[in-house]
Scaffold this active site. Structure first.
Site, PDB file in Angstrom:
ATOM      1  N   ASP A 190      -0.890  -7.421   1.355  1.00 20.20           N
ATOM      2  CA  ASP A 190      -0.226  -6.109   1.426  1.00 20.20           C
ATOM      3  C   ASP A 190       1.277  -6.303   1.644  1.00 20.20           C
ATOM      4  O   ASP A 190       1.797  -6.103   2.744  1.00 20.20           O
ATOM      5  CB  ASP A 190      -0.853  -5.295   2.564  1.00 20.20           C
ATOM      6  CG  ASP A 190      -0.391  -3.855   2.557  1.00 20.20           C
ATOM      7  OD1 ASP A 190       0.284  -3.449   1.585  1.00 20.20           O
ATOM      8  OD2 ASP A 190      -0.728  -3.135   3.519  1.00 20.20           O
ATOM      9  N   SER A 200       3.923   2.050   8.467  1.00 21.70           N
ATOM     10  CA  SER A 200       3.567   1.153   7.378  1.00 21.70           C
ATOM     11  C   SER A 200       4.797   0.554   6.711  1.00 21.70           C
ATOM     12  O   SER A 200       5.766   1.256   6.443  1.00 21.70           O
ATOM     13  CB  SER A 200       2.799   1.917   6.297  1.00 21.70           C
ATOM     14  OG  SER A 200       1.485   2.109   6.714  1.00 21.70           O
ATOM     15  N   HIS A 254       0.801  -1.221   0.000  1.00 20.77           N
ATOM     16  CA  HIS A 254       0.000   0.000   0.000  1.00 20.77           C
ATOM     17  C   HIS A 254       0.839   1.279   0.000  1.00 20.77           C
ATOM     18  O   HIS A 254       0.340   2.346  -0.315  1.00 20.77           O
ATOM     19  CB  HIS A 254      -1.043  -0.008   1.135  1.00 20.77           C
ATOM     20  CG  HIS A 254      -0.505   0.369   2.480  1.00 20.77           C
ATOM     21  ND1 HIS A 254      -0.215  -0.557   3.454  1.00 20.77           N
ATOM     22  CD2 HIS A 254      -0.205   1.569   3.016  1.00 20.77           C
ATOM     23  CE1 HIS A 254       0.232   0.078   4.530  1.00 20.77           C
ATOM     24  NE2 HIS A 254       0.245   1.371   4.292  1.00 20.77           N
ATOM     25  N   GLY A 291       2.794   5.876   8.966  1.00 20.01           N
ATOM     26  CA  GLY A 291       4.238   6.102   8.855  1.00 20.01           C
ATOM     27  C   GLY A 291       5.044   4.912   9.332  1.00 20.01           C
ATOM     28  O   GLY A 291       6.209   4.784   9.021  1.00 20.01           O
TER      29      GLY A 291
END
Ligand code: NAG
Ligand code: NAG
Ligand code: NAG
Length: 387
Positions: free
Chosen positions: A226, A326, A176, A324
């Site tokens: 993801d 992520s 993502h 952040g």
């Protein structure tokens, strides 16, 4: 030359060395690459800051150069050769113009046979030299040495996402992070970085990205699959150099699952609050795994959890990954090594009651990673303790 002559020469040499060491201790170079240049001087890291015309060099930080700390640039004005030019150079002011001039750095007499840089293999992953934590949402600041596999991914000057180094040239992150463009243009990866807005030339390494591979079944709606891989661009096939601030994390074997309540840690440069700005410093937090069944129950996320997701939270909901973080790692310790079990993916808010962090379940992707990277030695999980 017979043996005796060699011995005599060596003896004379060591007397000489011992003598000069005693006399000139203070001015002996720490390292040849600090005093002289070998070859084109691209490894020169000394302190000459004057061009051949004896003009003062300008600070590298004043310029928007494509090269960075790994080429020796930073907040200083020492001569460097970041771009395979003939020899170290710097910018100076001549008249009213800023121009480039070479520097006069003596050549090293003997070709220095530098030891090859240390490189991680599938057998050296998951070790960390420091566990210090000072007291992510909740959590605590931590030096990069406690999570040396953490990669900071930037787009231009903007921090984009975290990632984890799984082999010297490959970083695992979240799909993502790239779903807007899927392009590697202006994407760079930093390893060994403790603060995202500061350059730590001694410890960090920066890389351009050669390849970005998003999972082909990544679903933008529910965040299934993801996961993404970044291949960083090395020099002569060499990418990350192993150091206390840069090391690979281990991959557990395919389909390995840890029991609920197992304690793991999450690390990243993420927000401290949902509507906050990025934390400038690496943080880490301890979280406990939540079973998939529980996480997909009414209490938590009902039917939003797929078999490719893993949940973890702190029992009092005080610690969580946030924006952040992520792409960053959820790591769990087994037999003294750290294994990558999750990639920070999503969550409802940050550190909200009953809304744990959701991570991509890395052990569903060993085969995918092996196919895309050719790293089957790394994805087999050899370092995972066997019962
Ligand atoms: C190195 O960079 C300088 C400054 O941008 C440029 O003038 C020079 O031509 C470059 N040299 C090489 C070999 O790329
Ligand atoms: C990094 O960010 C912090 C907090 O915003 C700030 O205090 C510090 O001066 C920044 N450092 C640099 C080198 O910009
Ligand atoms: C993506 O997830 C949504 C929500 O679960 C689902 O409706 C959709 O069919 C999925 N898309 C694909 C391509 O699988």
């Amino acid at each position: 030359m017979n043996l005796l002559v060699i011995v005599a020469v060596l003896a004379a040499f060591s007397v000489d060395v011992a003598f000069s060491r005693r006399l000139f201790r203070k001015i002996l170079p720490r390292n040849p690459k600090d005093m002289c240049r070998s070859g084109d001087g691209s490894s020169y890291r000394g302190f000459v800051s004057e061009s051949v015309t004896e003009r003062r060099c300008l600070n590298w930080n004043r310029f928007n150069d494509p090269w960075g700390a790994s080429e020796g640039l930073g907040n200083h004005n020492y001569c460097r050769n970041p771009n395979k030019s003939l020899m170290p150079w710097c910018r100076i002011v001549r008249g009213k113009k800023i121009v480039r001039e070479f520097c006069d750095i003596p050549k090293c007499d003997t070709p220095t046979t530098e030891a090859p840089p240390a490189v991680d293999t599938e057998l050296t992953c998951g070790e960390r030299s420091e566990r210090r934590q000072n007291k992510i949402v909740g959590g605590s600041f931590t030096p990069i040495e406690s999570h040396p596999w953490v990669a900071a991914i930037f787009k231009g000057k903007d921090f984009l996402c975290g990632g984890s180094l799984i082999s010297p040239c490959w970083v695992v992150t979240a799909a993502h992070c790239f779903s807007d463009s899927g392009s590697t243009r202006r994407v760079s990866v930093y390893l060994g970085k403790t603060a995202i807005n500061e350059t730590d030339a001694d410890n960090e390494q920066s890389f351009a990205v050669e390849k970005l591979i998003l999972h082909q079944k990544y679903n933008d709606t529910n965040y299934d699959n993801d996961i993404a891989l970044l291949k960083i661009k090395g020099v002569n096939g060499r990418c990350a150099v192993k150091s206390p601030s840069t090391q690979t994390v281990c991959l557990p074997p395919l389909h390995t699952q840890l029991p609920a309540s197992f304690q793991c840690s999450v690390a990243g440069f993420g927000n401290e609050r949902y509507f906050g700005s990025y934390s400038q410093y690496l943080k880490q937090g301890e979280v406990k795994l939540i079973s998939q069944g529980d996480c997909g129950s009414k209490l938590h996320y009902e039917n939003l959890i797929t078999k490719n997701m893993l949940c973890a939270g702190s029992p009092d909901w005080s610690t969580d990954a946030c924006k952040g973080d992520s792409g960053g790692p959820l790591v769990c310790e087994m037999a003294g090594r750290m294994f990558l079990f999750g990639v920070v993916s999503w969550g409802e808010g940050c550190a909200r009651k009953n809304k744990p962090g959701v991570y991509t379940q890395v052990t569903n992707y060993n085969k995918w990673i092996a196919t895309k990277t050719g790293l089957s030695k790394y994805t087999s999980g050899v370092m995972y303790p066997h019962k």
